[in-house]
Design a protein around this motif. Sequence first.
Motif, PDB file in Angstrom:
ATOM      1  N   GLY A  68       0.708  -1.271   0.028  1.00  0.00           N
ATOM      2  CA  GLY A  68      -0.147   0.016  -0.060  1.00  0.00           C
ATOM      3  C   GLY A  68       0.871   1.267  -0.030  1.00  0.00           C
ATOM      4  N   ARG A  69       2.145   1.159   0.015  1.00  0.00           N
ATOM      5  CA  ARG A  69       3.174   2.078   0.017  1.00  0.00           C
ATOM      6  C   ARG A  69       3.693   2.429  -1.342  1.00  0.00           C
ATOM      7  NH1 ARG A  69       6.957   1.120   5.273  1.00  0.00           N
ATOM      8  NH2 ARG A  69       5.370   1.308   6.864  1.00  0.00           N
ATOM      9  N   SER A  70       4.294   3.429  -1.439  1.00  0.00           N
ATOM     10  CA  SER A  70       5.266   4.029  -2.653  1.00  0.00           C
ATOM     11  C   SER A  70       6.553   3.591  -1.962  1.00  0.00           C
ATOM     12  CB  SER A  70       4.868   5.534  -3.120  1.00  0.00           C
ATOM     13  OG  SER A  70       5.711   5.561  -4.128  1.00  0.00           O
ATOM     14  N   ILE A  71       7.119   2.620  -2.797  1.00  0.00           N
ATOM     15  CA  ILE A  71       8.626   2.356  -2.408  1.00  0.00           C
ATOM     16  C   ILE A  71       9.549   2.803  -3.455  1.00  0.00           C
ATOM     17  CG2 ILE A  71      10.311   0.765  -1.780  1.00  0.00           C
ATOM     18  CD1 ILE A  71       7.642  -1.164  -1.063  1.00  0.00           C
ATOM     19  N   THR A  72      10.314   4.107  -3.516  1.00  0.00           N
ATOM     20  CA  THR A  72      10.947   4.650  -4.191  1.00  0.00           C
ATOM     21  C   THR A  72      12.320   4.092  -4.321  1.00  0.00           C
ATOM     22  OG1 THR A  72      11.355   6.552  -2.802  1.00  0.00           O
ATOM     23  CG2 THR A  72       9.724   6.524  -4.348  1.00  0.00           C
ATOM     24  N   ARG A  73      13.068   3.477  -3.243  1.00  0.00           N
ATOM     25  CA  ARG A  73      14.316   3.079  -3.264  1.00  0.00           C
ATOM     26  C   ARG A  73      14.354   1.977  -2.271  1.00  0.00           C
ATOM     27  NH1 ARG A  73      17.325   8.788  -1.664  1.00  0.00           N
ATOM     28  NH2 ARG A  73      16.208   8.537   0.645  1.00  0.00           N
ATOM     29  N   GLY A  74      15.415   1.323  -2.134  1.00  0.00           N
ATOM     30  CA  GLY A  74      15.598   0.237  -1.225  1.00  0.00           C
ATOM     31  C   GLY A  74      16.907  -0.553  -1.667  1.00  0.00           C
ATOM     32  N   LYS A  75      16.797  -1.818  -0.817  1.00  0.00           N
ATOM     33  CA  LYS A  75      17.555  -3.025  -1.500  1.00  0.00           C
ATOM     34  C   LYS A  75      17.103  -4.372  -1.038  1.00  0.00           C
ATOM     35  CE  LYS A  75      20.629  -2.661   2.505  1.00  0.00           C
ATOM     36  NZ  LYS A  75      22.081  -2.516   2.933  1.00  0.00           N
ATOM     37  N   LEU A  76      17.542  -5.173  -1.914  1.00  0.00           N
ATOM     38  CA  LEU A  76      17.223  -6.421  -1.668  1.00  0.00           C
ATOM     39  C   LEU A  76      18.291  -7.347  -1.247  1.00  0.00           C
ATOM     40  CD1 LEU A  76      14.928  -8.798  -2.301  1.00  0.00           C
ATOM     41  CD2 LEU A  76      16.223  -9.130  -4.794  1.00  0.00           C
ATOM     42  N   VAL A  77      18.463  -7.926  -0.106  1.00  0.00           N
ATOM     43  CA  VAL A  77      19.311  -8.711   0.619  1.00  0.00           C
ATOM     44  C   VAL A  77      19.197 -10.136   0.312  1.00  0.00           C
ATOM     45  CG1 VAL A  77      20.785  -8.923   2.393  1.00  0.00           C
ATOM     46  CG2 VAL A  77      19.874  -6.640   2.083  1.00  0.00           C
TER      47      VAL A  77
END
Length: 155
Positions: A68-77
């Motif tokens: 339900g959020r807008s995810i604009t950046r992050g990482k996959l670990v």
Amino acid sequence: MASNRRRFLVFLAAVVALLLLLPDSSATDVEYCSSGRDYPVKVSGVEIVPDPVVSGQPATFKISASTGRSITRGKLVIDVKYFFFHVHSESHDLCEETSCPATGEFVLAHQQTLPSITPPGSYTITMKLLGDTNKELTCITIGFSIGFISPLAVI
């Protein structure tokens, strides 16, 4: 670095004999890391192609998810275990694995070619999706197997 690789190769050689005694399981199981936790990103399914994975050939892991959020950046670990032994870790920019911003329903797709010396057997991948402040958005474990023989070798 070469010393770690050499130790890993010795370890792989030592367990190959053990693997020949164990049955091959190709079932893919997916579970949240913490069953009682309400993750902001919900995982609805995982597809592994090919299944079972074949050493030396590309394998694609597609994770269907929603938020339900807008995810604009992050990482996959990603952490990989062979039976109970930790064998590999890596981290990727989220926007290289899916289109950003990730909103609503989206698919994370990660492709990996395992070395041809990777032994057959049961593996577990833990995949964490971390937001821009390293907050854990979801965490799943995926059970998969690497087959004993390439399907192309049978033809």
